[in-house]
Motif scaffolding. Structure first.
Motif, PDB file in Angstrom:
ATOM      1  N   GLN A 194     157.726   4.063  55.590  1.00 55.51           N
ATOM      2  CA  GLN A 194     159.028   3.810  56.202  1.00 55.51           C
ATOM      3  C   GLN A 194     159.688   5.116  56.630  1.00 55.51           C
ATOM      4  N   ARG A 195     159.553   6.159  55.802  1.00 52.37           N
ATOM      5  CA  ARG A 195     160.108   7.465  56.184  1.00 52.37           C
ATOM      6  C   ARG A 195     159.392   8.020  57.416  1.00 52.37           C
ATOM      7  N   LYS A 210     157.935   6.260  59.742  1.00 44.73           N
ATOM      8  CA  LYS A 210     158.364   5.439  60.874  1.00 44.73           C
ATOM      9  C   LYS A 210     159.731   5.881  61.371  1.00 44.73           C
ATOM     10  N   GLU A 211     160.656   6.117  60.455  1.00 40.84           N
ATOM     11  CA  GLU A 211     161.988   6.590  60.845  1.00 40.84           C
ATOM     12  C   GLU A 211     161.900   7.934  61.562  1.00 40.84           C
ATOM     13  N   LYS A 212     161.018   8.797  61.084  1.00 43.59           N
ATOM     14  CA  LYS A 212     160.824  10.106  61.716  1.00 43.59           C
ATOM     15  C   LYS A 212     160.271   9.936  63.136  1.00 43.59           C
ATOM     16  N   GLU A 244     160.575   7.288  65.083  1.00 42.09           N
ATOM     17  CA  GLU A 244     161.624   6.703  65.915  1.00 42.09           C
ATOM     18  C   GLU A 244     162.656   7.751  66.319  1.00 42.09           C
ATOM     19  N   ASP A 250     154.953   0.309  61.608  1.00 45.26           N
ATOM     20  CA  ASP A 250     155.630  -0.956  61.333  1.00 45.26           C
ATOM     21  C   ASP A 250     154.614  -2.029  60.950  1.00 45.26           C
TER      22      ASP A 250
END
Length: 145
Positions: free
Chosen positions: A21-22, A24-26, A28, A63
């Motif tokens: 998740q981290r 993915k956030e990076k 994005e 994701d």
């Protein structure tokens, strides 16, 4: 499989999901950052479009991986919960808190109103019972084949 490895699967998957998740956030944020300062015509000429596309693709892949890990996590939780439910009393309660709620020993001590030493003893006792259950299940499988 030993009891410790069996019980730690849920926490391991949970930690892996958090890492993904981290990432993915990076990805994005990177996709957004690449183009935030550019006008549409500069995006084409700068090569940023390709970089943005790669960041978006990475976020989409992550994701998908995260969704698959959540499915796996739920399946593992059911297996672990099924075994822990076979252990009555405080050892079962302590195992549940440690390996499914993911509480540390000091928190568990507070929850069950016992000392940390007692929690460690109950964890050891519970893991021994889990190992016995796993061994019995494994023997049942080999005897049926």
């Amino acid at each position: 499989m030993n009891a410790e490895t069996f019980l730690e699967q849920y926490g391991d998957i949970t930690a892996l999901i958090k890492r993904k998740q981290r990432l993915k956030e990076k990805a994005e944020a990177q996709a957004e950052n690449i183009t935030s300062h550019l006008t549409p015509d500069k995006v084409q000429s700068s090569g940023s479009l390709q970089k943005m596309a790669e960041a978006v693709a990475e976020a989409l892949d992550l994701d998908k991986e995260i969704k698959e890990l959540f499915i796996q996590k739920n399946e593992v939780r059911k297996l672990i919960e099924g075994v822990i439910n076979q252990i009555s009393g405080k050892p079962g309660e302590v195992l549940y808190e440690k390996y499914l709620i993911l509480n540390d020993e000091d928190v568990i001590a507070t929850v069950i109103d016992r000392t940390e030493d007692t929690v460690y003893r109950l964890l050891k006792e519970g893991k021994e019972k889990v190992q016995k259950i796993l061994d019995e299940e494994c023997n049942g499988i080999t005897e049926n084949n």
